[in-house]
Write a protein that holds these residues in place. Sequence first.
Motif, mmCIF file in Angstrom:
data_model
loop_
_atom_site.group_PDB
_atom_site.id
_atom_site.type_symbol
_atom_site.label_atom_id
_atom_site.label_comp_id
_atom_site.label_asym_id
_atom_site.label_seq_id
_atom_site.Cartn_x
_atom_site.Cartn_y
_atom_site.Cartn_z
ATOM 1 N N VAL A 1 -9.593 5.851 3.298
ATOM 2 C CA VAL A 1 -10.133 4.489 3.345
ATOM 3 C C VAL A 1 -9.631 3.696 2.139
ATOM 4 N N MET A 2 -9.631 4.320 0.986
ATOM 5 C CA MET A 2 -9.173 3.640 -0.224
ATOM 6 C C MET A 2 -7.683 3.316 -0.149
ATOM 7 N N LYS A 3 -6.889 4.201 0.446
ATOM 8 C CA LYS A 3 -5.455 3.924 0.613
ATOM 9 C C LYS A 3 -5.251 2.693 1.496
ATOM 10 N N LYS A 4 -6.027 2.616 2.568
ATOM 11 C CA LYS A 4 -5.922 1.445 3.446
ATOM 12 C C LYS A 4 -6.363 0.177 2.718
ATOM 13 N N THR A 5 -7.399 0.295 1.931
ATOM 14 C CA THR A 5 -7.861 -0.847 1.142
ATOM 15 C C THR A 5 -6.797 -1.270 0.146
ATOM 16 N N LEU A 6 -6.170 -0.301 -0.505
ATOM 17 C CA LEU A 6 -5.095 -0.603 -1.452
ATOM 18 C C LEU A 6 -3.934 -1.306 -0.761
ATOM 19 N N GLU A 7 -3.558 -0.831 0.420
ATOM 20 C CA GLU A 7 -2.492 -1.488 1.182
ATOM 21 C C GLU A 7 -2.872 -2.932 1.497
ATOM 22 N N LEU B 1 -4.980 -4.850 -0.174
ATOM 23 C CA LEU B 1 -4.928 -5.609 -1.427
ATOM 24 C C LEU B 1 -3.483 -5.939 -1.804
ATOM 25 N N ASP B 2 -2.597 -4.968 -1.683
ATOM 26 C CA ASP B 2 -1.187 -5.202 -1.990
ATOM 27 C C ASP B 2 -0.621 -6.317 -1.106
ATOM 28 N N VAL C 1 1.043 -12.037 -0.584
ATOM 29 C CA VAL C 1 0.906 -13.364 0.031
ATOM 30 C C VAL C 1 0.708 -14.410 -1.057
ATOM 31 N N TYR C 2 -0.157 -14.126 -2.019
ATOM 32 C CA TYR C 2 -0.395 -15.070 -3.105
ATOM 33 C C TYR C 2 0.854 -15.249 -3.968
#
Length: 131
Positions: A97-103, A105-106, A111-112
């Motif tokens: 789950v954290m890996k997906k969250t990190l992806e 966020l990246d 985008v920003y």
Amino acid sequence: MTISEVSKKFNISKDTLRYYERIGLIPHVGRNKSKIRDYREEDCNWIEFIKCMRNAGLPIDVLIDYVRLFMQGDDTIEARKNLLIEQRKYLIERIEVMKKTLERLDYKISVYEKIVVEKERSLRRDSLYIK
């Protein structure tokens, strides 16, 4: 070691250490002649273990069960192993789950970053027209 020394060593508050002792996570912390807690190496090993497991997300109640089983002796080796295997499964799920969250966020950061680059290009173009 005194509670202050242990608190500094492990970066854990004295209140947390007292709590861990009260609920049985640190079994049988000895006292010196003045009745002050006297942490031995074995106590510090428990604290290090608890801190590691808490950092991995293991719940307090699971750790209490583990320590209780440990204190019962070698007859509980299989139960302790199974408890740790189960927690390992949960940890692997959390890592995914954290890996997906990190992806995610990246992606959002990229985008920003693209927006900033476009704004800078726009500002440069606009400044060329101002002259």
